[in-house]
Design an enzyme around this catalytic site. Structure first.
Site, mmCIF file in Angstrom:
data_model
loop_
_atom_site.group_PDB
_atom_site.id
_atom_site.type_symbol
_atom_site.label_atom_id
_atom_site.label_comp_id
_atom_site.label_asym_id
_atom_site.label_seq_id
_atom_site.Cartn_x
_atom_site.Cartn_y
_atom_site.Cartn_z
ATOM 1 N N ASP A 239 0.849 -1.189 0.000
ATOM 2 C CA ASP A 239 0.000 0.000 0.000
ATOM 3 C C ASP A 239 0.892 1.249 0.000
ATOM 4 O O ASP A 239 1.910 1.303 0.702
ATOM 5 C CB ASP A 239 -0.922 -0.005 1.230
ATOM 6 C CG ASP A 239 -2.070 0.981 1.109
ATOM 7 O OD1 ASP A 239 -3.227 0.531 1.024
ATOM 8 O OD2 ASP A 239 -1.797 2.208 1.090
ATOM 9 N N HIS B 114 -10.473 -5.038 -3.120
ATOM 10 C CA HIS B 114 -9.131 -5.313 -2.599
ATOM 11 C C HIS B 114 -9.199 -5.750 -1.144
ATOM 12 O O HIS B 114 -10.050 -5.298 -0.381
ATOM 13 C CB HIS B 114 -8.209 -4.096 -2.744
ATOM 14 C CG HIS B 114 -8.795 -2.832 -2.198
ATOM 15 N ND1 HIS B 114 -9.709 -2.072 -2.897
ATOM 16 C CD2 HIS B 114 -8.604 -2.179 -1.024
ATOM 17 C CE1 HIS B 114 -10.052 -1.021 -2.184
ATOM 18 N NE2 HIS B 114 -9.407 -1.068 -1.023
ATOM 19 N N GLY C 154 -15.789 2.822 4.154
ATOM 20 C CA GLY C 154 -14.534 3.564 3.981
ATOM 21 C C GLY C 154 -13.780 3.207 2.713
ATOM 22 O O GLY C 154 -12.587 3.480 2.598
ATOM 23 N N GLN C 155 -14.472 2.625 1.737
ATOM 24 C CA GLN C 155 -13.790 2.256 0.490
ATOM 25 C C GLN C 155 -13.527 3.497 -0.347
ATOM 26 O O GLN C 155 -14.430 4.322 -0.546
ATOM 27 C CB GLN C 155 -14.658 1.266 -0.305
ATOM 28 C CG GLN C 155 -13.967 0.742 -1.563
ATOM 29 C CD GLN C 155 -14.768 -0.342 -2.273
ATOM 30 O OE1 GLN C 155 -15.888 -0.680 -1.873
ATOM 31 N NE2 GLN C 155 -14.190 -0.896 -3.327
ATOM 32 N N ASN D 8 -12.741 -3.029 3.043
ATOM 33 C CA ASN D 8 -13.619 -1.860 3.147
ATOM 34 C C ASN D 8 -14.608 -1.904 1.986
ATOM 35 O O ASN D 8 -14.200 -2.103 0.836
ATOM 36 C CB ASN D 8 -12.792 -0.568 3.095
ATOM 37 C CG ASN D 8 -11.876 -0.437 4.297
ATOM 38 O OD1 ASN D 8 -12.189 -0.887 5.392
ATOM 39 N ND2 ASN D 8 -10.709 0.171 4.083
ATOM 40 N N HIS E 2 -7.093 -5.731 2.304
ATOM 41 C CA HIS E 2 -5.944 -5.173 3.029
ATOM 42 C C HIS E 2 -5.379 -6.274 3.921
ATOM 43 O O HIS E 2 -6.121 -6.913 4.674
ATOM 44 C CB HIS E 2 -6.377 -4.024 3.947
ATOM 45 C CG HIS E 2 -6.867 -2.795 3.251
ATOM 46 N ND1 HIS E 2 -6.077 -1.689 3.028
ATOM 47 C CD2 HIS E 2 -8.084 -2.486 2.736
ATOM 48 C CE1 HIS E 2 -6.790 -0.750 2.411
ATOM 49 N NE2 HIS E 2 -8.004 -1.209 2.234
HETATM 50 P P1 AMP Z 1 -9.694 1.594 0.556
HETATM 51 O O1 AMP Z 1 -9.744 2.887 1.308
HETATM 52 O O2 AMP Z 1 -10.081 0.387 1.341
HETATM 53 O O3 AMP Z 1 -10.442 1.701 -0.757
HETATM 54 O O4 AMP Z 1 -8.171 1.339 0.225
HETATM 55 C C1 AMP Z 1 -7.515 1.901 -0.874
HETATM 56 C C2 AMP Z 1 -6.058 1.801 -0.561
HETATM 57 O O5 AMP Z 1 -5.344 1.944 -1.767
HETATM 58 C C3 AMP Z 1 -5.545 2.872 0.399
HETATM 59 O O6 AMP Z 1 -4.984 2.236 1.546
HETATM 60 C C4 AMP Z 1 -4.503 3.626 -0.435
HETATM 61 O O7 AMP Z 1 -3.391 4.014 0.338
HETATM 62 C C5 AMP Z 1 -4.139 2.589 -1.469
HETATM 63 N N1 AMP Z 1 -3.621 3.089 -2.738
HETATM 64 C C6 AMP Z 1 -4.180 4.040 -3.527
HETATM 65 N N2 AMP Z 1 -3.450 4.205 -4.650
HETATM 66 C C7 AMP Z 1 -2.420 3.329 -4.570
HETATM 67 C C8 AMP Z 1 -1.316 3.009 -5.417
HETATM 68 N N3 AMP Z 1 -1.136 3.615 -6.598
HETATM 69 N N4 AMP Z 1 -0.451 2.051 -5.009
HETATM 70 C C9 AMP Z 1 -0.619 1.426 -3.816
HETATM 71 N N5 AMP Z 1 -1.649 1.671 -2.995
HETATM 72 C C10 AMP Z 1 -2.526 2.619 -3.346
#
Ligand code: AMP
Ligand code: ZN
Length: 116
Positions: A32, A102, A95-96, A89, A104
């Site tokens: 991440d 994806h 909180g998505q 999420n 985490h």
């Molecule tokens: P969510 O809030 O559950 O949708 O998680 C999205 C996650 O994607 C967040 O933890 C961001 O930090 C991560 N994220 C967004 N863009 C990138 C990227 N280009 N490379 C790696 N992680 C990313």
């Protein structure tokens, strides 16, 4: 948002760089960009799905694959015994922020429950 604009689809096809830790025919796992724990890995299906809320019975294999991959990565990185947290999420209240399903995988510190 179309699949063409999806940042995680771009990570799958290599248009956007990522620090990959695992890849197979179904999924990709990468660090991440904004880690919330000493280890913070995202595991995504190569095939675009908006969110867990959009999955159906025919996504069973993909969903199982994502979780088994999380467990394998945890064992491979040596933190399975200490423990870890897996989070999906989902949609606004969940909180998505990125609408490509994806998982985490967080590890390396003690987590509290329930999460905020
Ligand atoms: P969510 O809030 O559950 O949708 O998680 C999205 C996650 O994607 C967040 O933890 C961001 O930090 C991560 N994220 C967004 N863009 C990138 C990227 N280009 N490379 C790696 N992680 C990313
Ligand atoms: Zn996508």
């Amino acid at each position: 948002m179309s699949v063409q604009d999806c940042i995680f689809c771009k990570i799958v096809d290599g248009t956007i760089p990522s620090a990959k830790v695992y890849e197979d025919e179904v999924c990709v796992a990468f660090n991440d960009l904004s880690p919330q724990a000493p280890t913070h890995i995202l595991i995504i299906p190569k095939e675009h799905v908006d969110s867990l809320a959009k999955t159906e019975a025919n996504d069973k294999e993909t969903l199982g694959h994502l979780l088994i991959s999380a467990a394998e990565i945890a064992r491979g990185h040596g933190f399975a015994d200490d423990g870890y947290r897996v989070v999906i999420n989902t949609n606004n209240d969940g909180g998505q922020t990125v609408f490509h399903l994806h998982v985490h995988l967080l590890a390396g510190r003690q987590f509290v429950f329930p999460p905020g």
